[in-house]
Design a protein around this motif. Structure first.
Motif, PDB file in Angstrom:
ATOM      1  N   ARG A  35       0.832  -1.197   0.000  1.00  0.00           N
ATOM      2  CA  ARG A  35       0.000   0.000   0.000  1.00  0.00           C
ATOM      3  C   ARG A  35       0.875   1.260   0.000  1.00  0.00           C
ATOM      4  O   ARG A  35       0.586   2.242  -0.685  1.00  0.00           O
ATOM      5  N   ARG A  36       1.958   1.174   0.761  1.00  0.00           N
ATOM      6  CA  ARG A  36       2.895   2.303   0.803  1.00  0.00           C
ATOM      7  C   ARG A  36       3.550   2.495  -0.572  1.00  0.00           C
ATOM      8  O   ARG A  36       3.670   3.610  -1.071  1.00  0.00           O
TER       9      ARG A  36
ATOM     10  N   ALA B 277       2.376   1.577  -3.513  1.00  0.00           N
ATOM     11  CA  ALA B 277       1.390   2.079  -4.481  1.00  0.00           C
ATOM     12  C   ALA B 277       1.204   3.580  -4.301  1.00  0.00           C
ATOM     13  O   ALA B 277       1.071   4.331  -5.271  1.00  0.00           O
ATOM     14  N   ALA B 278       1.198   4.033  -3.051  1.00  0.00           N
ATOM     15  CA  ALA B 278       1.019   5.462  -2.769  1.00  0.00           C
ATOM     16  C   ALA B 278       2.210   6.259  -3.304  1.00  0.00           C
ATOM     17  O   ALA B 278       2.047   7.329  -3.891  1.00  0.00           O
ATOM     18  N   ARG B 279       3.398   5.726  -3.128  1.00  0.00           N
ATOM     19  CA  ARG B 279       4.580   6.422  -3.643  1.00  0.00           C
ATOM     20  C   ARG B 279       4.552   6.473  -5.158  1.00  0.00           C
ATOM     21  O   ARG B 279       4.856   7.487  -5.769  1.00  0.00           O
ATOM     22  N   ALA B 280       4.189   5.333  -5.749  1.00  0.00           N
ATOM     23  CA  ALA B 280       4.195   5.236  -7.212  1.00  0.00           C
ATOM     24  C   ALA B 280       3.157   6.149  -7.846  1.00  0.00           C
ATOM     25  O   ALA B 280       3.281   6.532  -9.011  1.00  0.00           O
ATOM     26  N   ALA B 281       2.147   6.518  -7.077  1.00  0.00           N
ATOM     27  CA  ALA B 281       1.094   7.399  -7.625  1.00  0.00           C
ATOM     28  C   ALA B 281       1.686   8.698  -8.161  1.00  0.00           C
ATOM     29  O   ALA B 281       1.159   9.304  -9.094  1.00  0.00           O
ATOM     30  N   PHE B 282       2.820   9.092  -7.571  1.00  0.00           N
ATOM     31  CA  PHE B 282       3.420  10.372  -7.964  1.00  0.00           C
ATOM     32  C   PHE B 282       3.856  10.373  -9.426  1.00  0.00           C
ATOM     33  O   PHE B 282       3.978  11.430 -10.046  1.00  0.00           O
TER      34      PHE B 282
ATOM     35  N   TRP C  16       2.176   9.631 -11.819  1.00  0.00           N
ATOM     36  CA  TRP C  16       1.047  10.062 -12.654  1.00  0.00           C
ATOM     37  C   TRP C  16       0.874  11.567 -12.644  1.00  0.00           C
ATOM     38  O   TRP C  16      -0.092  12.099 -13.188  1.00  0.00           O
TER      39      TRP C  16
ATOM     40  N   ALA D 207      -3.527   2.500 -12.663  1.00  0.00           N
ATOM     41  CA  ALA D 207      -2.233   2.773 -12.047  1.00  0.00           C
ATOM     42  C   ALA D 207      -1.566   1.478 -11.620  1.00  0.00           C
ATOM     43  O   ALA D 207      -2.205   0.438 -11.531  1.00  0.00           O
ATOM     44  N   GLU D 208      -0.284   1.563 -11.332  1.00  0.00           N
ATOM     45  CA  GLU D 208       0.446   0.431 -10.785  1.00  0.00           C
ATOM     46  C   GLU D 208      -0.371  -0.099  -9.625  1.00  0.00           C
ATOM     47  O   GLU D 208      -0.700   0.637  -8.698  1.00  0.00           O
ATOM     48  N   GLY D 209      -0.699  -1.391  -9.660  1.00  0.00           N
ATOM     49  CA  GLY D 209      -1.615  -1.916  -8.651  1.00  0.00           C
ATOM     50  C   GLY D 209      -1.009  -1.937  -7.265  1.00  0.00           C
ATOM     51  O   GLY D 209       0.207  -2.034  -7.106  1.00  0.00           O
ATOM     52  N   ALA D 210      -1.871  -1.846  -6.290  1.00  0.00           N
ATOM     53  CA  ALA D 210      -1.412  -2.005  -4.915  1.00  0.00           C
ATOM     54  C   ALA D 210      -0.847  -3.416  -4.759  1.00  0.00           C
ATOM     55  O   ALA D 210      -0.051  -3.687  -3.890  1.00  0.00           O
TER      56      ALA D 210
END
Lengths: 167, 193
Positions: free
Chosen positions: A33-34, A36-41, A43, A118-121
């Protein structure tokens, strides 16, 4: 000590116990989860024009009550996005997404809709499925599984990007 | 740049494209997002979806965020809203009385009250910890470590005498009580918007 004791009234050991819980909660966040949250950036786009989510039938008052279960189970969920004169209407029925682009009439074959994930969790790669919009503005995407997605409509001279939404 | 930097600095740097600053914002608030998802009784998978959606939305929203102090409130509101959306889309996420059709009402009842206060207090404590000087924060974290770390090892790791660990702990906790994070959540019943 209760959950609502003012901080000043907690002695050192009680405060340490409360801190332990707070720190443990942070430690319990799954790595996926952490990540995925980082990877969100990745986008991040500086000046993409973002459409608004104008309506989601899942949130209609009483939707859950009427059907007695998930609204999407009994009737397709509908979502509307808009940006200025452009609109995107989407209907989600199981794993099939059907939609219509409403706005400047796209030349046949000239407009496309990309369904982005997005890159999946779960660590899955981000992906994008692109379909063409027909002369009347309709499109259809199959095999759409649940999770956060967004739609990007591209045509000559304009584009529409929806906010991320969980399907 | 890490999670101990002031939020306005982190937000400004993230707006400028700094991944480290973004990671620090994630580190600071990802436990809160998870806690709110658990309050709503979401499954782990649905919690993952909500969490990812909140962060993807924040990436979009970051450029419009004029007031960094509004960020925690934005994260709370967006997370709650997305939890309710997922519950509505997925239907019942927990065993429910078949006679009772008030899915959303039930959820709202669940999240009211003490639970909400406890979630906010844990977040405030984490933020308070981030406000402390690094040496004091590290001492508290070592004292909280699970499995426990002995005083001798703490002394060696932090380069302080064993005899000063107790007094430093007391000073660190006193400073913790005076952090902005705890002072702003002084009223025990208060829940930030």
């Amino acid at each position: 000590m209760t959950d609502q004791t003012p901080w000043d009234e907690l002695d050192d050991d009680e405060l340490m116990a409360a801190l332990a819980q707070a720190v443990a909660e942070a430690g319990a966040v799954p790595d996926r989860r952490r990540e995925a949250a980082r990877a969100a950036f990745s986008w991040r786009t500086v000046d993409a024009e973002l459409a608004e989510l104008l309506h989601d039938s899942a949130l209609d008052a009483g939707a859950a009550v009427r059907s007695g279960s998930a609204p999407g189970v009994d009737e397709p969920r509908t979502l509307s996005f808009g940006s200025g004169a452009l609109a995107l209407e989407v209907e989600v029925d199981g794993e099939v997404v059907m939609g219509q682009v409403v706005g400047p009439t796209p030349a046949p074959g000239a407009a496309t809709v990309a369904l982005q994930r997005a890159e999946g969790a779960e660590g899955g790669e981000g992906d994008e499925v692109v379909v063409e919009v027909d002369a009347a503005g309709f499109f259809r995407v199959e095999g759409v599984v649940s999770g956060p997605v967004r739609f990007v409509v591209r045509a000559d001279g304009w584009a529409l990007t929806s906010p991320w939404v969980v399907l | 740049m890490d999670a101990s930097y002031p939020l306005p600095d982190l937000v400004a740097a993230a707006q400028g494209g700094d991944q480290d600053a973004w990671d620090a914002i994630v580190e600071r608030f990802v436990p809160l997002v998870g806690a709110i998802a658990r309050q709503h009784r979401l499954s782990e998978a649905d919690g993952d979806d909500v969490s990812q959606t909140v962060w993807l939305r924040l990436v979009e929203h970051l450029g419009d965020l004029r007031e960094p102090a509004a960020l925690p409130g934005w994260i709370r509101t967006t997370t709650r809203h997305e939890c309710l959306r997922v519950i509505a889309v997925r239907g019942r996420t927990r065993p429910a009385d078949p006679q009772e059709d008030r899915v959303l009402d039930g959820v709202v009842d669940d999240v009211a009250g003490d639970d909400l206060v406890a979630v906010e207090r844990r977040q405030a404590l984490r933020e308070a910890l981030a406000e402390l000087p690094a040496a004091r924060r590290e001492l508290l974290l070592l004292l909280l470590a699970d499995p426990p770390v002995g005083y001798a090892e703490i002394s060696e790791r932090l380069g302080i005498p064993i005899g000063s660990i107790g007094p430093t702990r007391a000073r660190a906790l006193e400073q913790l009580r005076r952090t902005q994070a705890l002072l702003s959540l002084r009223d025990p019943g208060e829940v930030p918007a």
